[in-house]
Every structure is written in structure tokens, then in C-alpha cells.
Design an enzyme around this catalytic site. Structure first.
Site, PDB file in Angstrom:
ATOM      1  N   HIS A 176     -27.905  41.708 -36.154  1.00 41.85           N
ATOM      2  CA  HIS A 176     -26.547  42.283 -36.150  1.00 41.85           C
ATOM      3  C   HIS A 176     -25.547  41.254 -35.632  1.00 41.85           C
ATOM      4  O   HIS A 176     -25.100  41.365 -34.494  1.00 41.85           O
ATOM      5  CB  HIS A 176     -26.511  43.527 -35.271  1.00 41.85           C
ATOM      6  CG  HIS A 176     -25.372  44.455 -35.580  1.00 41.85           C
ATOM      7  ND1 HIS A 176     -24.163  44.392 -34.954  1.00 41.85           N
ATOM      8  CD2 HIS A 176     -25.270  45.473 -36.460  1.00 41.85           C
ATOM      9  CE1 HIS A 176     -23.367  45.341 -35.409  1.00 41.85           C
ATOM     10  NE2 HIS A 176     -24.015  46.005 -36.322  1.00 41.85           N
ATOM     11  N   ILE A 216     -22.987  40.285 -32.932  1.00 39.07           N
ATOM     12  CA  ILE A 216     -22.043  41.169 -32.252  1.00 39.07           C
ATOM     13  C   ILE A 216     -22.796  42.402 -31.758  1.00 39.07           C
ATOM     14  O   ILE A 216     -23.853  42.752 -32.284  1.00 39.07           O
ATOM     15  CB  ILE A 216     -20.851  41.591 -33.146  1.00 39.07           C
ATOM     16  CG1 ILE A 216     -21.318  42.403 -34.354  1.00 39.07           C
ATOM     17  CG2 ILE A 216     -20.047  40.376 -33.573  1.00 39.07           C
ATOM     18  CD1 ILE A 216     -20.177  43.027 -35.155  1.00 39.07           C
ATOM     19  N   GLY A 245     -21.654  48.966 -32.717  1.00 41.93           N
ATOM     20  CA  GLY A 245     -20.767  50.026 -32.231  1.00 41.93           C
ATOM     21  C   GLY A 245     -21.520  51.147 -31.543  1.00 41.93           C
ATOM     22  O   GLY A 245     -21.058  51.708 -30.547  1.00 41.93           O
ATOM     23  N   VAL A 246     -22.696  51.492 -32.053  1.00 43.06           N
ATOM     24  CA  VAL A 246     -23.473  52.565 -31.447  1.00 43.06           C
ATOM     25  C   VAL A 246     -23.860  52.208 -30.013  1.00 43.06           C
ATOM     26  O   VAL A 246     -23.941  53.086 -29.144  1.00 43.06           O
ATOM     27  CB  VAL A 246     -24.704  52.922 -32.319  1.00 43.06           C
ATOM     28  CG1 VAL A 246     -25.717  51.792 -32.336  1.00 43.06           C
ATOM     29  CG2 VAL A 246     -25.309  54.222 -31.880  1.00 43.06           C
ATOM     30  N   GLU A 253     -23.034  54.076 -26.482  1.00 43.96           N
ATOM     31  CA  GLU A 253     -24.055  54.310 -25.452  1.00 43.96           C
ATOM     32  C   GLU A 253     -23.588  53.783 -24.096  1.00 43.96           C
ATOM     33  O   GLU A 253     -23.808  54.419 -23.067  1.00 43.96           O
ATOM     34  CB  GLU A 253     -25.380  53.650 -25.858  1.00 43.96           C
ATOM     35  CG  GLU A 253     -26.462  53.748 -24.809  1.00 43.96           C
ATOM     36  CD  GLU A 253     -26.958  55.157 -24.529  1.00 43.96           C
ATOM     37  OE1 GLU A 253     -27.568  55.352 -23.463  1.00 43.96           O
ATOM     38  OE2 GLU A 253     -26.764  56.065 -25.359  1.00 43.96           O
TER      39      GLU A 253
END
Length: 149
Positions: free
Chosen positions: A36, A42, A45-46, A50
């Protein structure tokens, strides 16, 4: 920050009954970054969500005197406003919006080292009794490590 263990906060720097502020530095290397994205790592987003949820979770654990444990129940109005790269230092904020009937609604925000918002979300945590005393003890010990009294 240890991504593989979902230990997203390095330290809690301030908190009261309604707000909590924490800090973290993204690791320079992690298997998460390998995919990723290859060549341009990077933080997904998940994992930003969290991170905000964990800050709110520590706020609720403290607020509820370690009597109940928070679990992420709902995420709404999440916005990823920028990218976080390996080595970035961030500040994470959680603010209580509503607490009642075993649910807490919180507003979270992540800011980069310059103070610029990178992500924000409103999310709901379900608070339940700890299923085992040993889990409560582990959570209390981790809270102490993070700086939660």
C-alpha cells in the site's frame, strides 16, 4: 506504532473526561506498506480510522474507570484529507459527543506534524463489560504504558 499488532498510539499526552490527545510516529517499515503502495508507501485510510477509534477507546476506558471495554460499532462521516508516510509524526484527538445506553459517539481527528488535518471521522463505540479479568488487567497495563493514569 506497531501496525501488525494494531497498537496505533505511542503515548497519551493529555486527557480529561471529554477529550483525549495522543501522539504516534508511523514506523519506517511495515508489511502494510509493502502493498500500500509498492514504491510509494502510505498508511491505509482504514488504519487512520482505527487510530482515531483507539484514541476514543482509551478515552472511554478511562472515563468508565476500566469497568467496560469499547468496541468499534459504527463509522460515519469519515474523511481522509491527506496522506501519511512512513516516519510521519501525528497527533490524534478524540472528543466525546454523546455517551449513553452502552454506546458512545466520538469525533476523531488526526493532524500531521504541522498541525494540518489529515483525517477525521465521527464514530460509535459499544461499551461492554470486560469478559475476563485477565483482559481488563492487560488493558490497564497497556493504558499505563501509554501514559493513562
Amino acid at each position: 506504532m506497531i501496525l501488525e499488532r494494531f497498537s496505533m498510539l505511542d503515548r497519551i499526552v493529555a486527557h480529561d473526561a471529554e477529550t483525549l490527545t495522543a501522539e504516534a510516529t508511523l514506523p519506517l517499515e511495515s508489511p502494510v506498506f509493502e502493498g500500500h503502495f509498492p514504491g510509494f508507501p502510505i498508511l491505509p485510510g482504514v488504519l487512520m480510522i482505527e487510530t482515531m477509534a483507539q484514541a476514543g477507546g482509551w478515552l472511554m476506558v478511562s472515563r468508565l474507570a476500566f469497568e467496560r471495554m469499547p468496541l468499534l460499532a459504527k463509522v460515519g462521516e469519515a474523511k481522509m484529507r491527506g496522506m501519511l508516510r512512513p516516519g510521519d509524526a501525528v497527533t490524534i484527538e478524540a472528543k466525546l459527543v454523546h455517551d449513553g445506553s452502552g454506546y458512545a459517539v466520538l469525533a476523531g481527528r488526526i493532524r500531521d506534524a504541522a498541525g494540518k488535518p489529515v483525517a477525521d471521522a465521527e464514530y460509535t463505540l459499544r461499551t461492554l463489560p470486560f469478559p475476563e479479568e485477565s483482559l481488563r488487567a492487560l488493558v490497564r497495563a497497556r493504558g499505563t504504558e501509554l501514559g493513562l493514569p
